[in-house]
Scaffold this motif. Structure first.
Motif, short mmCIF file in Angstrom:
data_model
loop_
_atom_site.label_atom_id
_atom_site.label_comp_id
_atom_site.label_asym_id
_atom_site.label_seq_id
_atom_site.Cartn_x
_atom_site.Cartn_y
_atom_site.Cartn_z
N VAL A 149 0.86 -1.17 0.00
CA VAL A 149 0.00 0.00 0.00
C VAL A 149 0.90 1.23 0.00
CG1 VAL A 149 -1.82 1.27 1.19
CG2 VAL A 149 -1.76 -1.24 1.33
N TRP A 150 0.66 2.14 -0.93
CA TRP A 150 1.39 3.41 -0.96
C TRP A 150 0.44 4.51 -0.53
CZ3 TRP A 150 4.20 3.71 -6.40
CH2 TRP A 150 5.14 2.67 -6.50
N ILE A 151 0.89 5.32 0.44
CA ILE A 151 0.16 6.51 0.84
C ILE A 151 0.98 7.71 0.37
CG2 ILE A 151 -0.84 7.85 2.72
CD1 ILE A 151 -2.15 5.10 2.29
N VAL A 152 0.40 8.50 -0.52
CA VAL A 152 1.10 9.62 -1.13
C VAL A 152 0.65 10.90 -0.43
CG1 VAL A 152 1.55 10.86 -3.28
CG2 VAL A 152 1.14 8.38 -3.32
N ASP A 153 1.62 11.65 0.09
CA ASP A 153 1.34 12.89 0.83
C ASP A 153 1.85 14.08 0.02
OD1 ASP A 153 1.19 15.05 2.56
OD2 ASP A 153 1.80 13.90 4.32
N PRO A 154 0.96 14.81 -0.67
CA PRO A 154 1.41 15.94 -1.49
C PRO A 154 2.05 17.06 -0.68
CG PRO A 154 -0.84 15.29 -2.06
CD PRO A 154 -0.47 14.57 -0.80
N GLN A 155 1.60 17.26 0.56
CA GLN A 155 2.16 18.34 1.38
C GLN A 155 3.60 18.03 1.79
OE1 GLN A 155 0.48 21.20 1.72
NE2 GLN A 155 -1.20 20.29 0.57
N ALA A 156 3.83 16.80 2.22
CA ALA A 156 5.18 16.40 2.63
C ALA A 156 6.04 15.96 1.46
CB ALA A 156 5.10 15.26 3.64
N LYS A 157 5.42 15.83 0.28
CA LYS A 157 6.11 15.32 -0.92
C LYS A 157 6.79 13.99 -0.62
CE LYS A 157 7.01 19.84 -2.98
NZ LYS A 157 8.05 20.75 -3.49
N SER A 158 6.00 13.09 -0.05
CA SER A 158 6.54 11.79 0.34
C SER A 158 5.57 10.68 -0.06
CB SER A 158 6.78 11.74 1.85
OG SER A 158 5.56 11.81 2.56
N ILE A 159 6.12 9.47 -0.13
CA ILE A 159 5.32 8.27 -0.39
C ILE A 159 5.68 7.26 0.69
CG2 ILE A 159 4.78 6.40 -1.99
CD1 ILE A 159 5.66 8.28 -4.28
N THR A 160 4.70 6.86 1.48
CA THR A 160 4.93 5.87 2.53
C THR A 160 4.46 4.52 2.03
OG1 THR A 160 4.68 7.54 4.27
CG2 THR A 160 4.48 5.23 4.93
N VAL A 161 5.35 3.53 2.11
CA VAL A 161 5.05 2.18 1.64
C VAL A 161 4.77 1.29 2.85
CG1 VAL A 161 5.89 0.19 0.32
CG2 VAL A 161 6.55 2.52 -0.37
N PHE A 162 3.63 0.61 2.81
CA PHE A 162 3.23 -0.29 3.89
C PHE A 162 3.41 -1.73 3.42
CE2 PHE A 162 1.29 3.68 4.81
CZ PHE A 162 1.19 3.76 6.19
N TYR A 163 3.97 -2.56 4.30
CA TYR A 163 4.28 -3.96 4.00
C TYR A 163 3.54 -4.85 4.99
CZ TYR A 163 8.38 -1.44 2.14
OH TYR A 163 9.21 -0.56 1.49
N PRO A 164 3.19 -6.08 4.62
CA PRO A 164 2.51 -6.96 5.57
C PRO A 164 3.44 -7.54 6.63
CG PRO A 164 2.83 -8.09 3.48
CD PRO A 164 3.29 -6.67 3.28
N ASP A 165 4.77 -7.53 6.35
CA ASP A 165 5.71 -8.21 7.24
C ASP A 165 6.86 -7.33 7.71
OD1 ASP A 165 6.80 -7.92 4.76
OD2 ASP A 165 7.32 -10.02 4.47
N ALA A 166 6.69 -6.00 7.60
CA ALA A 166 7.74 -5.07 8.01
C ALA A 166 7.11 -3.71 8.31
CB ALA A 166 8.79 -4.93 6.91
#
Length: 199
Positions: A149-166
């Motif tokens: 799952v990628w959560i894209v934050d336009p304000q922070a200009k970041s992409i957070t990647v979610f993993y099932p095992d990390a």
């Protein structure tokens, strides 16, 4: 509100079939705990969201449809997925979805909600949207069997990647997202946000 949902009493739940039979509207709803819930609260997507969605879709589509892609498939925007959440039917509508041909063969595709579990979903934060609520949604996606799952934050200009095992990992600037789950794909956040012309 539609005529179908107006006829339901508060303790009645929509079935997936009833939800999918609701008339299409300009407002996007998802099926959550038997209720048609607004996808975007408290406000609708704005310019940055609208710029980022097609750019990220194009990056994923170019990658997964290339002849040399080790995991060919297709990318989609606003495609409903039939999942389970807390033992209840759940039909979210991610901003972007990638699913491999292995999980959903081309010949199995029809003009209907996605019946297989995708490898990746992407959600783009809108102004005023709670990051915590989206993190919970990411956990629900992973629990349902989605691999990334990628959560894209336009304000922070970041992409957070979610993993099932990390633990989740946040990428920004020139930090490239590269993942064995999406072989051959390389996404550099600063390039994405530059293409979207986000200051």
């Amino acid at each position: 509100m539609t005529a179908t949902t107006e006829l339901l009493t508060p303790d009645q739940k929509l079935t997936p079939e009833q939800f999918l039979a609701l008339p299409e509207e300009d407002i996007t709803y998802e099926l959550v705990d038997g209720q048609a819930v607004l996808k975007y609260e408290p406000m609708s997507p704005k310019r940055f969201h609208a710029r980022l969605q097609p750019i990220l879709w194009r990056i994923l589509e170019d990658w997964c449809s290339a002849a040399e892609c080790p995991k060919p498939g297709s990318a989609h925007t606003e495609w409903a997925i039939v999942l389970t959440r807390h033992a209840e039917p759940w039909i979210p509508i991610p901003d972007i979805t990638y699913i491999s041909n292995e999980r959903l063969p081309i010949e199995a595709m029809a003009d209907e909600p996605c019946s297989a579990i995708p490898e990746l979903v992407v959600e783009i934060l809108s102004p005023g949207q709670s990051f915590g609520a989206v993190v919970q949604k990411a956990a629900d996606y992973l629990q349902a069997g989605i691999l990334r799952v990628w959560i894209v934050d336009p304000q922070a200009k970041s992409i957070t990647v979610f993993y099932p095992d990390a633990p989740p990992q946040t990428f920004a600037g020139s930090q490239a997202i590269q993942d064995d789950c999406l072989p051959g794909l390389k996404v550099v956040p600063q390039d994405v946000f530059a293409q979207a012309r986000i200051p």
